[in-house]
Scaffold this motif. Structure first.
Motif, mmCIF file in Angstrom:
data_model
loop_
_atom_site.group_PDB
_atom_site.id
_atom_site.type_symbol
_atom_site.label_atom_id
_atom_site.label_comp_id
_atom_site.label_asym_id
_atom_site.label_seq_id
_atom_site.Cartn_x
_atom_site.Cartn_y
_atom_site.Cartn_z
ATOM 1 N N SER A 245 0.566 -0.473 -0.177
ATOM 2 C CA SER A 245 0.237 0.088 0.096
ATOM 3 C C SER A 245 0.934 1.654 -0.354
ATOM 4 N N SER A 246 2.226 1.624 0.200
ATOM 5 C CA SER A 246 2.815 2.107 0.371
ATOM 6 C C SER A 246 3.967 2.623 -1.093
ATOM 7 N N GLY A 247 3.638 2.057 -2.005
ATOM 8 C CA GLY A 247 4.361 2.153 -2.578
ATOM 9 C C GLY A 247 5.113 0.244 -3.621
ATOM 10 N N CYS A 248 6.268 0.534 -4.100
ATOM 11 C CA CYS A 248 6.553 -0.241 -4.440
ATOM 12 C C CYS A 248 8.731 0.065 -4.405
ATOM 13 N N SER A 249 9.085 -0.835 -3.948
ATOM 14 C CA SER A 249 10.521 -1.564 -3.815
ATOM 15 C C SER A 249 11.137 -2.306 -4.475
ATOM 16 N N ILE A 250 12.022 -1.571 -4.857
ATOM 17 C CA ILE A 250 13.056 -2.232 -5.254
ATOM 18 C C ILE A 250 14.501 -2.673 -4.821
ATOM 19 N N THR A 251 14.997 -3.454 -4.935
ATOM 20 C CA THR A 251 15.743 -3.821 -4.130
ATOM 21 C C THR A 251 17.603 -5.082 -5.027
ATOM 22 N N ILE A 252 18.854 -4.484 -4.944
ATOM 23 C CA ILE A 252 19.107 -4.947 -5.644
ATOM 24 C C ILE A 252 20.703 -4.303 -4.941
ATOM 25 N N GLN A 253 21.139 -5.551 -5.746
ATOM 26 C CA GLN A 253 22.717 -6.501 -4.876
ATOM 27 C C GLN A 253 23.358 -5.662 -5.567
#
Length: 306
Positions: A245-253
């Motif tokens: 609900s807060s949005g999209c999070s994209i995580t990259i290593q």
């Protein structure tokens, strides 16, 4: 024979075609080069695509670290592509050394992108470096005026990379972000579209080709990698995303340090590097998102929040 400029072109073509066969059964070897040679940039770019070990034959104290730093990280590791670098299908029955009209294209893969190098290897005159005249051997390429040869033009396309779909997420619809290393240009292309490339002899361009994922109604994203390295995409180790609900999070290593780039269809709210908020640059005209990774060559976590 580093003193013969023309042999540099046929060498790169020869190792690429050899890898087409040897890469199926062995770890390929693309030979050493000299980092302070006039053709060092050309050779280093080829090694970055070769999927091979990198070693140089420099004299002690005679090094070009501007070249080496685009190929090797400070801890001595390299952003090694996954396979043996091979010519693209449309190069297999062309002659990129002697026909005067064909470019050499070499493809390889990273975990989340493909990489496609384009080289102008024309000008050698012959695949064979020597001509026997009785007991006399004469090098036929000493005086070849490579600088006088016209540029050669061709096209590149995402479909030049055989295994590109292996790097794509389940949300991929066929569009790709294509980053050109030398020019710094970022394009978005359907996978069957193409770009025109024109190169002088002993010049090259490297394209990092990234399948674009769809992460929301108006959000398309793909990591590129370290923009100052020949094989930019070799720095990306993992990619995850969450939507709530807060949005999209994209995580990259990512591995290494320096300027890390990605394609983003919209400007993010914020970027974090190892849980610390980081300044970022966003260019809406082409969708380039860039953030600096500080410190050592250790694995870093980048979070892009929308």
């Amino acid at each position: 024979m580093p003193h013969v400029p023309a042999i540099q072109t046929s060498h790169v073509a020869a190792v690429a075609f050899n890898s087409f066969f040897q890469g199926e059964i062995a770890a390929v070897d693309w030979d050493m080069f000299q980092s302070d040679h006039v053709t060092a940039d050309f050779h280093a770019a080829a090694r970055a695509l070769g999927g091979c070990a990198v070693y140089v034959s420099d004299k002690p104290g005679e090094h070009d670290f501007k070249i080496l730093k685009k190929l090797v990280l400070p801890d001595g590791s390299i952003l090694r592509a996954r396979y043996a670098g091979r010519p693209t299908r449309d190069c297999l029955f062309n002659d990129p050394v002697t026909d005067g009209k064909s470019l050499l294209k070499i493809w390889n893969m990273n975990k989340f992108s493909g990489v496609l190098g384009v080289f102008n290897c024309q000008g050698a005159g012959s695949w064979n470096t020597k001509i026997d005249v009785g007991d006399f051997k004469r090098d036929t390429r000493q005086d070849l005026p490579l600088s006088a040869l016209p540029p050669v033009s061709g096209h590149i396309s995402p479909i030049d990379i055989e295994s590109l779909g292996d790097a794509a997420s389940e949300t991929w619809t066929g569009h790709c972000a294509v980053y050109a290393f030398n020019s710094g240009a970022l394009y978005t292309l359907p996978k069957k579209s193409n770009l025109k490339v024109s190169l002088d002899v002993l010049k090259y361009e490297i394209f990092t080709v990234c399948p674009i994922g769809n992460y929301g109604e108006n959000l398309r994203f793909s990591p590129i990698g370290l923009l100052d390295m020949y094989n930019s995409g070799g720095a990306v180790e993992s990619l995850k995303h969450t939507n709530d609900s807060s949005g999209c999070s994209i995580t990259i290593q990512a591995r290494g340090y320096g300027l890390f780039g990605a394609y983003s269809s919209t400007k993010p709210r914020t970027c974090l590097v190892d849980m610390t908020e980081a300044a970022f640059m966003y260019i809406p005209d082409d969708g380039l998102l860039a953030v600096t990774l500080p410190g050592e060559c250790s694995l870093k976590e980048i979070q892009v929040l929308y």
